[in-house]
Design a protein around this motif. Structure first.
Motif, PDB file in Angstrom:
ATOM      1  N   CYS A  84       0.627  -1.417  -0.139  1.00  0.00           N
ATOM      2  CA  CYS A  84       0.128  -0.180   0.697  1.00  0.00           C
ATOM      3  C   CYS A  84       0.618   1.312   0.088  1.00  0.00           C
ATOM      4  O   CYS A  84       0.383   2.236   0.735  1.00  0.00           O
ATOM      5  CB  CYS A  84      -0.847  -0.130   1.190  1.00  0.00           C
ATOM      6  SG  CYS A  84      -1.775  -1.693   1.264  1.00  0.00           S
TER       7      CYS A  84
ATOM      8  N   CYS B 232      -1.290  -5.789  -6.080  1.00  0.00           N
ATOM      9  CA  CYS B 232      -0.211  -5.554  -5.168  1.00  0.00           C
ATOM     10  C   CYS B 232      -0.267  -6.733  -4.030  1.00  0.00           C
ATOM     11  O   CYS B 232       1.161  -6.373  -3.568  1.00  0.00           O
ATOM     12  CB  CYS B 232       0.804  -4.156  -5.383  1.00  0.00           C
ATOM     13  SG  CYS B 232      -0.388  -2.937  -4.973  1.00  0.00           S
ATOM     14  N   CYS B 233      -1.203  -6.796  -3.541  1.00  0.00           N
ATOM     15  CA  CYS B 233      -0.622  -7.391  -2.111  1.00  0.00           C
ATOM     16  C   CYS B 233      -0.239  -8.610  -3.067  1.00  0.00           C
ATOM     17  O   CYS B 233       0.711  -9.763  -2.604  1.00  0.00           O
ATOM     18  CB  CYS B 233      -1.632  -8.161  -1.548  1.00  0.00           C
ATOM     19  SG  CYS B 233      -2.129  -6.682  -0.464  1.00  0.00           S
TER      20      CYS B 233
ATOM     21  N   CYS C 138      -7.329   1.207  -3.455  1.00  0.00           N
ATOM     22  CA  CYS C 138      -6.876   0.060  -3.114  1.00  0.00           C
ATOM     23  C   CYS C 138      -5.483  -0.245  -4.778  1.00  0.00           C
ATOM     24  O   CYS C 138      -7.099  -0.080  -6.297  1.00  0.00           O
ATOM     25  CB  CYS C 138      -7.602  -1.288  -3.143  1.00  0.00           C
ATOM     26  SG  CYS C 138      -7.235  -3.059  -2.677  1.00  0.00           S
ATOM     27  N   SER C 139      -4.667  -1.264  -5.302  1.00  0.00           N
ATOM     28  CA  SER C 139      -4.296  -0.971  -6.389  1.00  0.00           C
ATOM     29  C   SER C 139      -4.081  -2.646  -6.483  1.00  0.00           C
ATOM     30  O   SER C 139      -4.462  -2.957  -7.980  1.00  0.00           O
ATOM     31  CB  SER C 139      -3.237  -0.922  -6.229  1.00  0.00           C
ATOM     32  OG  SER C 139      -2.808   0.514  -6.246  1.00  0.00           O
TER      33      SER C 139
HETATM   34  S1  SF4 Z   1      -3.982  -4.204  -3.757  1.00  0.00           S
HETATM   35 FE1  SF4 Z   1      -2.993  -4.975  -1.372  1.00  0.00          FE
HETATM   36  S2  SF4 Z   1      -1.392  -3.838  -1.505  1.00  0.00           S
HETATM   37 FE2  SF4 Z   1      -2.081  -3.099  -3.089  1.00  0.00          FE
HETATM   38  S3  SF4 Z   1      -2.786  -1.113  -2.703  1.00  0.00           S
HETATM   39 FE3  SF4 Z   1      -4.573  -3.141  -1.901  1.00  0.00          FE
HETATM   40  S4  SF4 Z   1      -4.414  -3.421  -0.009  1.00  0.00           S
HETATM   41 FE4  SF4 Z   1      -2.588  -2.286  -0.316  1.00  0.00          FE
END
Ligand code: SF4
Ligand SMILES: Cc1cc2nc3c(=O)[nH]c(=O)nc-3n(C[C@H](O)[C@H](O)[C@H](O)COP(=O)(O)OP(=O)(O)OC[C@H]3O[C@@H](n4cnc5c(N)ncnc54)[C@H](O)[C@@H]3O)c2cc1C
Ligand SMILES: Cc1cc2nc3c(=O)[nH]c(=O)nc-3n(C[C@H](O)[C@H](O)[C@H](O)COP(=O)(O)OP(=O)(O)OC[C@H]3O[C@@H](n4cnc5c(N)ncnc54)[C@H](O)[C@@H]3O)c2cc1C
Ligand code: SF4
Ligand code: SF4
Ligand code: SF4
Ligand code: FES
Lengths: 431, 651, 140
Positions: free
Chosen positions: A253, A269-270, A265-266
């Protein structure tokens, strides 16, 4: 069936645009695929492997790229940009600027002699500046089309009126310093916008010291480090001393879910970081990986299972919380992360050899279209339930990360969705 | 074969995927020593354009007549290299692949030396087979350009709508008495004023009365024959007992004496044995639930148009279609009795029941009334049935529940500002557009969040009072929240009996039973079986937007097939050597598709004959043939034995 | 003496077992290196002769594997396999080939772990048995 389909314009040659073009072309529709860089492929081409099955990204993408080049119904316009759009659904007039490559696409055979001889070295954007390319180049070995391009800003001939080495060495006499931009005019039934995304400037999250501390990386850089075609040939080594890190921290994040920088939230990326931690362990079995996260958004098919494997099989550590800051130990160039232990509420520190920031994304749009945007910065949709890919402009559809941060499978699904919608307009809706 | 064999062998590095384990140079050098190999090369990515170019050029330069690529699994790149072989001017079936990635480098990462030996053996086997390959040409069939869609939820409806809009005749079947699936029961949706039912109405507008869409409800799949482009599908239409004359007057339901729990309202209200599934159900015809009907005939007597016929029988019908979309959706997870207090207290409900209670057209007209009272304290328990670490529930994430929960919490907050709302969660996965903003809004609006790792416990005391106990991860202590209502946020599971559909059509599923895509990332709406596509939640949890998008995407792939005049199928079918066939007819009985018959060629001489349109190329007949007369193209006895022999010996 | 490394031929159907072996790869599971796969479209294509041929040529073990009963891509090919291989098993016994050396397995496309289990088990057993001591027709 008897109809005379009109062509469709697809803007952006990442996986989303590629899939939309292929779907349309397979339906018998003529497609113009416009890509502003010298090759199609987009961000997916820069990825090493993809979650959750760890297929190698290039292996699954290149056949699609080749299929685009080969498809009789697709006209590929790379190094081109849309500069004007007028008209309305079913009847858009589009002007496209084809930038000069200074290389004759018909003649160039992609042999690579020119870029081995070109004396001007430039940071390689494909490897995010971690290696160098020449002023005449193809962005990566599997580029489609495999044609050289002269980057005018760094070409010694264009800047200092001397050199012309590539012209001398080219076996097919493909170099043409006099090439002029071309404008192409098209009439299309509908437009699919698949222009993708860019990473948000990581220096906005100044507390993490990206750009200041050598061993702080962003996720896409890490992706290139993992890749055998990357700047280090697939070795995970630190910028400061070329040594393998013994431990790596991943911070989630960064520039996402942050009201000051970008509240969205992207979405991928998690999982990208979970993937990175597993791949790091595969490259360096003894490396310690720690992921600092707020919520671990493993929501797609097979994603939770992948996350479970990272924890159980690979021993990746997951720490809840967003680190407050990073400082560098000046001698070792190691990085000290200060974080709040959410369990005790106390501030603690931990030292790492390398830190990877999972930096957020924002969309890119072609200016010529003037798409109305929503509060979240992404394109506004007319009715996201009944027609999930339709923008506020009838006949203009949007897919992939340009339509909201998402992973590859969801991008591909949207591409199919937009393809049939565009195809309905192109084929003339029948009742 | 008189022609001299000239084989080219290409070994791929696949970046480091192969080269990191297998010594590619060694394999190339070894390949050069194999009989008839005239050239062997290595390259980083054989599948890339330059990689394919090497093959094409070598075919010309070295006059190759066989090509072998040692790389990844043929399921990934056989088509790629076949095409390259063809573009090089060779028959595409003179190509053979050795799988040295999935079957070698990836599974033997720590044994570099033996993995290299194995790769050599695999190459040797492929070269042996390649030596015996024959040129073949694809078999072409006319495509029947109609489609079948199984399941009339939002995903199936979207697919039907889009196919019809491009002029494709479509059959849309659903086993329940109405279209609409699960989404029609949802209340207000996020980021719109629409409710689930409005999405359904929006879709049905284009489907109802569309002359290109034939809707069959109460209908199920019986069998599927044929293959891509030409499926013959048998359906059974179960009786509705009411026909299209029904004018929705509802007199029948008034007089029907039988009352049963209404499944549309999850049993929270009652319906009659003759009923309309819900107000906007489609088709607009009443239906009798024969399981509860007592055959009292009251309805028959009052029906003003004589639409009711209690003696209607199931009927079978057969349709021919070119492509099939499976859009059979999902079932909500049904907690077991006692799981989180479910069914032990009527103050424990599921999220789906809450959606009905909050819907102005629901059983309480939109008022949250449970047990006759308005609860003041509400606890949502997330991940019920999902993210489970034990085998009695599911390990995956159900994806839509986080934002659906937050949406409901915000609806409650607005409607009943003085309720206390707690959300007990594992992770808040509001990944979608706008969802994170809702999450923040919930926090700002005093929805409280409690994070757990191990499933919370629901306590019900003697007086029937409820409380929820959990170990709160942020506080690191056990907390107990007294409450008036517990909402179980149930996940999504594969729909009941999906295995029947799956095995009838011959497609695969994953470990939890959701249907399997041809490729998880790049072919998410296709299956491994050509001509069969997937849409909606049947491949795994999805929200409405994603389900509709995948319905349209499945329509897009189906259209790609159906807009062609012809499909080409692989020619790997059975073939008879008439000279040695003794006409014993053993093969005739073997074929599951009835593709083999006997023909008379000369007076009393009978030999087997294969119908190439029916043969699917399983090879069972060839394995059974006692004289070796029956063979299979691409899998001839000699070819297989050559591989077996090549698998032996030192390298 | 060189360490005995049994060589095992796997006849795998395209739709289930071959895909399971691919999945074992994409999931980076590990199993002994000695399994060499011959692909068929269906396990029903496997002529018992092939199994004999494999042993005759020096295989230390053979696996014939396909979809679970009821899941065969060609409806019932694997039932035929079952029948044929049951007969073959008797024949192999008569030849004196230990039963551990031949297995008929149903391994679906998602059961990579099952293949790994079978492979490990079989590898160990055959390793203990040592090389095939029997000569079948024509010899090796
Ligand atoms: S996918 Fe995960 S790391 Fe990316 S912004 Fe959403 S919560 Fe954060
Ligand atoms: C570090 C990292 C790791 C990831 N790992 C995974 C993973 O393992 N699995 C997964 O599923 N997803 C992953 N993702 C997400 C994945 O990258 C995206 O889902 C996917 O690339 C989206 O593709 P796209 O086509 O929408 O966009 P892009 O790939 O950005 O493509 C857009 C294309 O449009 C072109 N373009 C832009 N503007 C114009 C214009 N005006 N005119 C013409 N062309 C234009 C661009 O040059 C580009 O080629 C990862 C992302 C990151 C950052
Ligand atoms: C508790 C809960 C809350 C939810 N909340 C939201 C929300 O707020 N927002 C949101 O966007 N989504 C929400 N969803 C998800 C939403 O319900 C699904 O995304 C959507 O219904 C999926 O549509 P579908 O067409 O794939 O499947 P379905 O709606 O399940 O439709 C499938 C259809 O196929 C039919 N069928 C099944 N098997 C057969 C067969 N063998 N033969 C013939 N027909 C068959 C069924 O009768 C049904 O009509 C929620 C889900 C749950 C469980
Ligand atoms: S421009 Fe000439 S030298 Fe450069 S790659 Fe093309 S053909 Fe080769
Ligand atoms: S016949 Fe059946 S449906 Fe009709 S009124 Fe009687 S019980 Fe109800
Ligand atoms: S290969 Fe033989 S048994 Fe199989 S479908 Fe063809 S003819 Fe029938
Ligand atoms: S297809 Fe797998 S056993 Fe028949």
């Amino acid at each position: 069936m008897s109809y005379l389909p009109k062509p469709v314009l697809v803007i952006g040659g990442g996986i989303a645009g590629i899939q939309a073009a292929l779907d349309l072309a397979d339906q018998g529709i003529q497609v113009y695929l416009v890509e502003k860089t010298p090759s199609i492929g987009g961000k997916m081409m820069q990825l090493d492997k993809t979650f959750p099955t760890l297929d190698c990204s290039a292996c699954i993408l290149t056949p699609k790229m080749v299929a685009v080049a080969r498809h009789p119904n697709i006209k590929l316009l790379t190094y081109s940009e849309v500069i004007e759009v007028t008209g309305s659904a079913g009847n858009f007039n589009v002007k496209i600027l084809k930038k000069p490559r200074y290389v004759d696409e018909e003649k160039c055979i992609g042999c690579g002699i020119c870029f081995n001889k070109c004396p001007s070295k430039v940071p390689d954007e494909f490897n995010l500046g971690m290696s160098q390319r020449r002023a005449i180049y193809v962005p990566f070995p599997q580029a489609v089309p495999l044609k050289a391009t002269i980057d005018k800003e760094h070409c010694i001939y264009f800047t200092k009126q001397r050199c012309r080495v590539c012209e001398k060495v080219c076996p097919t006499k493909a170099i043409n310093y006099e090439q002029k931009p071309e404008t192409i005019e098209l009439n299309v039934a509908s437009i699919v916008v698949a222009t993708g995304y860019q990473l948000i400037d990581p220096t906005l999250a100044a507390q993490y010291g990206y750009g200041k501390y050598q061993n702080v990386y962003i996720s896409l850089e890490f992706e290139r480090l993992l890749s055998s075609t990357g700047p280090t040939g697939g070795e995970i080594v630190r910028r400061s001393d070329n040594k393998h890190p013994k431990n790596i921290a991943f911070i989630q994040c960064v520039c996402s879910r942050d009201v000051k920088i970008n509240p969205n939230c992207s979405a991928f990326c998690c999982m990208a970081s979970v993937k990175h931690s597993i791949l790091a362990k595969e490259h360096l079995p003894n490396v310690d990986c720690t992921i600092f996260y707020m919520d671990l958004r493993a929501f797609g098919k097979g994603y939770q299972e992948f996350y479970n494997r990272a924890m159980r099989e690979f021993g990746v550590k997951f720490m809840r919380g967003k680190p407050a800051k990073i400082e560098e130990e000046p001698e070792t160039k190691n990085l000290i992360i200060t974080y709040e232990d959410t369990f005790t509420g106390l501030k603690k520190t931990m030292t790492f050899d390398m830190v990877v920031l999972a930096v957020g994304v924002k969309p890119i749009y072609p200016e010529a279209l003037k798409l109305p945007l929503s509060e979240d910065g992404y394109v506004q949709l007319k009715n996201q339930y009944l027609d999930p890919v339709l923008t506020m402009i009838d006949g203009v559809y949007t897919v992939g990360v340009a339509a909201g941060a998402k992973d590859i499978p969801d991008s591909v699904v949207q591409s199919g969705n937009a393809a049939i919608k565009a195809s309905i307009l192109a084929g003339g809706a029948q009742k | 074969m008189s022609e001299e064999l000239r084989i080219g062998v290409y070994v791929c590095h696949c970046g480091t995927n192969i080269a990191g384990v297998v010594n590619v140079k060694d394999v190339v050098e070894y390949a050069k020593t194999l009989p008839n190999v005239v050239v062997a090369k290595e390259y980083v990515f054989m599948c890339s354009a330059p990689g394919q170019q090497i093959i094409k050029e070598d075919i010309k330069n070295f006059k190759l007549n066989r090509v072998v690529v040692a790389a990844c699994s043929p399921s990934l790149h056989e088509p790629t290299f076949r095409t390259a072989t063809a573009e090089g001017g060779l028959n595409p079936y003179l190509f053979e692949m050795a799988n040295i990635r999935e079957h070698c480098s990836w599974v033997h990462p720590d044994e570099k030396e033996v993995a290299t030996t194995k790769a050599k053996l695999l190459v040797k086997m492929a070269v042996a087979k390649a030596s015996l390959l024959e040129p073949l040409s694809e078999i072409k069939f006319k495509v029947n350009n109609t489609a079948l869609i199984i399941g009339g939820g939002v995903s199936g409806l979207a697919a039907a709508r889009d196919l019809a809009a491009r002029g494709i005749k479509t059959y849309l079947i659903d086993r329940s008495p109405t279209l609409g699936g699960r989404a029609a029961r949802l209340g207000k949706l996020t980021y719109t004023e629409m409710k689930g039912i409005d999405v359904f109405k929006g879709l049905i507008r284009d489907v109802a009365g569309n002359r290109l869409i034939d809707v069959y409800t109460n209908t199920e799949l019986v069998s599927v024959d044929g293959s891509v482009g030409n499926f013959k599908v048998k359906l059974v239409k179960n009786p509705r007992y009411v026909d299209a004359k029904c004018n929705l007057c509802g007199e029948c339901a008034k007089v029907c004496p039988v009352e049963v729990p209404d499944e549309f309202e999850f049993g929270m209200s009652k319906r009659k044995a003759i009923y309309l599934p819900f107000k906007d159900a489609y088709p607009r015809i009443y239906v009798i639930d024969m399981k509860s009907c007592t055959r009292c005939l009251e309805c028959v007597k009052v029906c003003p148009v004589g639409a009711i016929n209690l003696n209607e029988k199931p009927s079978e019908l057969t349709i021919n279609v070119g492509g099939i979309i499976v859009a059979a959706g999902y079932d909500p997870y049904e907690p077991k009795t006692g799981e989180y207090g479910y069914k032990l207290s009527n103050k424990v409900i599921t999220l789906f029941q809450l959606e009905r209670l909050l819907d102005s057209e629901g059983p309480t007209k939109g008022e949250l009334i449970v047990n006759g009272v308005k609860p003041k304290n509400i606890v949502f328990v997330m991940c019920v049935g999902s993210l489970s670490t034990t085998p009695d529930a599911y390990p995956y994430c159900s994806r839509m529940c986080c934002s659906s929960t937050i949406k409901n919490a915000l609806v409650l907050r607005e409607k009943y500002p003085d309720t206390n709302i707690y959300i007990a969660y594992k992770d808040v996965r509001t990944y979608g557009r706008g969802d994170e903003q809702l999450y923040m809004k919930a926090g700002e609006n005093f929805v409280r969040f409690a994070k757990f790792k191990d499933a919370p416990k629901i306590n019900i005391d003697q007086k029937g009072n409820l409380s929820v106990t959990l170990f709160e991860e942020t506080l690191q202590e056990e907390i107990t929240i007294p409450t008036d209502l517990v909402v179980l946020v149930v996940g999504m599971t594969p729909p009941r009996d999906i295995d029947k559909v799956r095995t009838t059509i011959k497609i695969g599923c994953g470990p939890e039973g959701f249907l399997r895509e041809a490729h998880l990332k790049l072919r998410p709406v296709e299956t491994a079986t050509d001509g069969v596509y997937l849409a909606g939640a049947v491949t795994g949890p999805k929200n409405i937007i994603e389900s509709i998008a995948s319905g349209s995407a499945a329509a897009s792939r189906t259209l790609a097939l159906l807009s062609k005049e012809e499909v080409a199928v692989e020619p790997l079918i059975a073939v008879v050597n008439e000279d040695i066939c003794s006409g014993c007819a053993i093969c005739v009985a073997m074929c599951p598709y009835g593709a083999i018959s006997l023909k008379i060629i000369d007076k009393n001489i009978r030999v087997a004959k294969v119908d190439s349109a029916l043969c699917k190329g399983c090879g069972t007949c060839a394995a059974a043939c006692p004289s070796g007369a029956m063979q299979q193209y691409g899998f001839k006895d000699a070819q297989i034995k050559a591989q077996v022999i090549a698998a032996m010996g030192e390298v | 003496m060189k360490e005995f490394r049994p060589r095992i031929v796997v006849f795998a159907c395209n739709w289930c077992t071959y895909a399971a072996l691919d999945l074992a790869g994409t999931s980076r599971m590990k199993y002994p290196t000695n399994f060499l796969v011959v692909k068929e479209m269906c396990s029903g294509r496997v002529d018992p002769q092939y199994v004999l041929e494999a042993f005759r040529r020096g295989a230390d073990g053979v696996i014939v594997a396909g979809c679970h009963p009821g899941d065969c891509h060609y409806i019932e090919g694997n039932y035929k396999t079952l029948r044929r291989m049951t007969l073959l098993k008797k024949l192999l016994e008569e030849f004196g080939i230990e039963k551990e050396r031949f297995r008929l397995e149903w391994i679906s496309a998602s059961e990579a772990d099952r293949f790994v289990e079978v492979a490990n088990e079989m590898y160990e057993k055959i390793k203990n048995l040592g090389p095939l001591k029997i000569e079948i027709e024509g010899g090796r």
